[in-house]
Structure formats: C-alpha cells, structure tokens
Design an enzyme around this catalytic site. Structure first.
Site, PDB file in Angstrom:
ATOM      1  N   HIS A 187       0.846  -1.191   0.000  1.00 53.41           N
ATOM      2  CA  HIS A 187       0.000   0.000   0.000  1.00 53.41           C
ATOM      3  C   HIS A 187       0.880   1.238   0.000  1.00 53.41           C
ATOM      4  O   HIS A 187       1.931   1.243   0.645  1.00 53.41           O
ATOM      5  CB  HIS A 187      -0.884   0.048   1.249  1.00 53.41           C
ATOM      6  CG  HIS A 187      -1.462   1.418   1.487  1.00 53.41           C
ATOM      7  ND1 HIS A 187      -2.603   1.845   0.845  1.00 53.41           N
ATOM      8  CD2 HIS A 187      -1.016   2.472   2.216  1.00 53.41           C
ATOM      9  CE1 HIS A 187      -2.840   3.111   1.206  1.00 53.41           C
ATOM     10  NE2 HIS A 187      -1.885   3.510   2.032  1.00 53.41           N
ATOM     11  N   GLU A 207      -2.525   9.055   6.972  1.00 53.77           N
ATOM     12  CA  GLU A 207      -2.124   7.667   7.210  1.00 53.77           C
ATOM     13  C   GLU A 207      -0.903   7.576   8.125  1.00 53.77           C
ATOM     14  O   GLU A 207      -0.824   6.683   8.971  1.00 53.77           O
ATOM     15  CB  GLU A 207      -1.876   6.970   5.862  1.00 53.77           C
ATOM     16  CG  GLU A 207      -3.186   6.812   5.083  1.00 53.77           C
ATOM     17  CD  GLU A 207      -3.012   6.387   3.629  1.00 53.77           C
ATOM     18  OE1 GLU A 207      -1.855   6.161   3.201  1.00 53.77           O
ATOM     19  OE2 GLU A 207      -4.026   6.295   2.912  1.00 53.77           O
TER      20      GLU A 207
HETATM   21  P1  RTP Z   1      -3.632   0.887  -1.855  1.00 61.79           P
HETATM   22  O1  RTP Z   1      -4.617   1.878  -1.282  1.00 61.79           O
HETATM   23  O2  RTP Z   1      -3.683  -0.463  -1.192  1.00 61.79           O
HETATM   24  O3  RTP Z   1      -2.238   1.447  -1.953  1.00 61.79           O
HETATM   25  O4  RTP Z   1      -4.042   0.577  -3.356  1.00 61.79           O
HETATM   26  P2  RTP Z   1      -4.482   1.598  -4.472  1.00 61.79           P
HETATM   27  O5  RTP Z   1      -4.447   3.009  -3.940  1.00 61.79           O
HETATM   28  O6  RTP Z   1      -3.673   1.284  -5.667  1.00 61.79           O
HETATM   29  O7  RTP Z   1      -5.982   1.165  -4.716  1.00 61.79           O
HETATM   30  P3  RTP Z   1      -7.314   1.639  -3.987  1.00 61.79           P
HETATM   31  O8  RTP Z   1      -8.256   2.085  -5.026  1.00 61.79           O
HETATM   32  O9  RTP Z   1      -7.010   2.580  -2.856  1.00 61.79           O
HETATM   33  O10 RTP Z   1      -7.864   0.283  -3.397  1.00 61.79           O
HETATM   34  C1  RTP Z   1      -7.408  -0.206  -2.145  1.00 61.79           C
HETATM   35  C2  RTP Z   1      -7.205  -1.684  -2.241  1.00 61.79           C
HETATM   36  O11 RTP Z   1      -8.444  -2.325  -2.425  1.00 61.79           O
HETATM   37  C3  RTP Z   1      -8.255  -3.502  -3.177  1.00 61.79           C
HETATM   38  N1  RTP Z   1      -9.170  -3.480  -4.307  1.00 61.79           N
HETATM   39  N2  RTP Z   1      -9.908  -4.488  -4.635  1.00 61.79           N
HETATM   40  N3  RTP Z   1     -12.080  -4.560  -7.489  1.00 61.79           N
HETATM   41  C4  RTP Z   1     -11.562  -4.996  -6.389  1.00 61.79           C
HETATM   42  O12 RTP Z   1     -11.810  -6.070  -5.921  1.00 61.79           O
HETATM   43  C5  RTP Z   1     -10.605  -4.133  -5.713  1.00 61.79           C
HETATM   44  N4  RTP Z   1     -10.282  -2.903  -6.053  1.00 61.79           N
HETATM   45  C6  RTP Z   1      -9.370  -2.482  -5.150  1.00 61.79           C
HETATM   46  C7  RTP Z   1      -6.833  -3.552  -3.638  1.00 61.79           C
HETATM   47  O13 RTP Z   1      -6.103  -4.451  -2.821  1.00 61.79           O
HETATM   48  C8  RTP Z   1      -6.337  -2.134  -3.420  1.00 61.79           C
HETATM   49  O14 RTP Z   1      -4.970  -2.103  -3.137  1.00 61.79           O
HETATM   50 MG    MG Z   2      -5.382   3.606  -2.152  1.00 61.34          MG
END
Ligand code: RTP
Ligand code: MG
Length: 148
Positions: A115, A126
């Site tokens: 993350h 955070e």
């Molecule tokens: P993170 O917050 O973990 O750094 O990841 P990110 O900004 O790249 O993505 P975010 O949109 O904030 O989403 C947080 C976490 O949720 C999980 N996720 N699952 N479609 C799905 O099932 C889905 N979309 C997102 C992912 O593990 C993502 O890191």
């Molecule tokens: Mg995120």
C-alpha cells in the site's frame, strides 16, 4: 521534506518480500524514517480504508489487511508520494508494468503486496494513523548531500 506512508501487506510479509521492498526504496535514494512489523486491528483497518467503506470489496479488504502482520513504514524524499506509487505499479497486478513491485510480485488485485498513500493529504492522515511523532526519526542531514 515530503513524507509518505507505505505498508507491506500481509501477503508481502508472508512471502518474505519485506527486505526486497525496503531495498528498492533505499536504492532509489529515499530515506526510511519509521518502520514496524505490526498487526492491524479491525478499527484501524476501517479508518485506514474509510474512503472505500461503500465499496463491495470493503469487508474483503479489512479481512485481508487484518489477516496477518504488515510492515508499516514512513519514507521521505523529493516527490516520494508520486514516485513511490510509480515504483509500486497500478492497483491491479495484472496491469502493473514489469519492473514495478506489483508487476514483479503480484497476480491478483486483492493480494497486491503493498500500500502507498495516494496524495499529500492521505500521507499525513495515514502517517498519523499508524505512527506517533516519537516513532519517526530525523537523520537526513547525514545522507542528503550525496543524493540532492
Ligand atoms: P492501496 O490503497 O492499497 O495502496 O491501493 P491503491 O491506492 O492502488 O488502490 P485503492 O483504489 O485505494 O484500493 C485499495 C485496495 O483495495 C483492493 N481493491 N480491490 N475490485 C476490487 O476487488 C478491488 N479494487 C481495489 C486492492 O487491494 C487495493 O490495493
Ligand atoms: Mg489507495
């Protein structure tokens, strides 16, 4: 100096990728100013992922992030928030470019290894959720003249 919150998720810790991940950010020139292996409570997980509360995957997300120890870190350096996001790769490892952390080590969106804060506001929020002031070090004067 800009700071960000990075966290090796439970899959990354269990797969023993903590050293590899720390190494990438160190070699880039960023500076580790705080770090700890810890368990995330459901309360902390809920606050950390508050922006996703209404999403269908929210419960899954909380269950996963509380499923085992994480390695929480604070890193600092010029442009560290957006550069570390680039080094992580896009959210879904299926689309993440090889050479990025998610592109090199992940296969599915749920278990995407790491993350990172997505904006200056998220970084402040955070860092405050996971670390107290006393847990963050300031030793940048010793190394900065070799990097900047
Ligand atoms: P993170 O917050 O973990 O750094 O990841 P990110 O900004 O790249 O993505 P975010 O949109 O904030 O989403 C947080 C976490 O949720 C999980 N996720 N699952 N479609 C799905 O099932 C889905 N979309 C997102 C992912 O593990 C993502 O890191
Ligand atoms: Mg995120």
């Amino acid at each position: 100096m800009e700071k960000t919150f990075l966290m090796v998720k439970p899959d990354g810790v269990q797969r023993q990728l903590v050293g590899e991940i720390i190494s990438r950010f160190e070699r880039k020139g960023f500076q580790l100013v705080g770090g700890k292996l810890m368990n995330v409570s459901s309360e902390l997980a809920g606050e950390h992922y508050a922006e996703h509360k209404e999403r269908p995957f929210f419960n899954d997300l909380v269950e996963f992030i509380t499923s085992g120890p994480v390695f929480a870190m604070v890193w600092q350096g010029e442009n560290v928030i957006s550069t570390s996001r680039k080094m992580m790769g896009v959210t879904n490892p299926k689309e993440a470019t090889p050479g990025t952390i998610r592109g090199d080590f992940g296969l599915t969106v749920r278990k995407n290894i790491i993350h990172g804060s997505d904006s200056p506001e998220s970084a402040v929020r955070e860092i405050g959720l996971f670390f107290s002031e006393q847990e963050l070090q300031d030793y940048s004067k010793l190394i900065n003249r070799w990097i900047y």
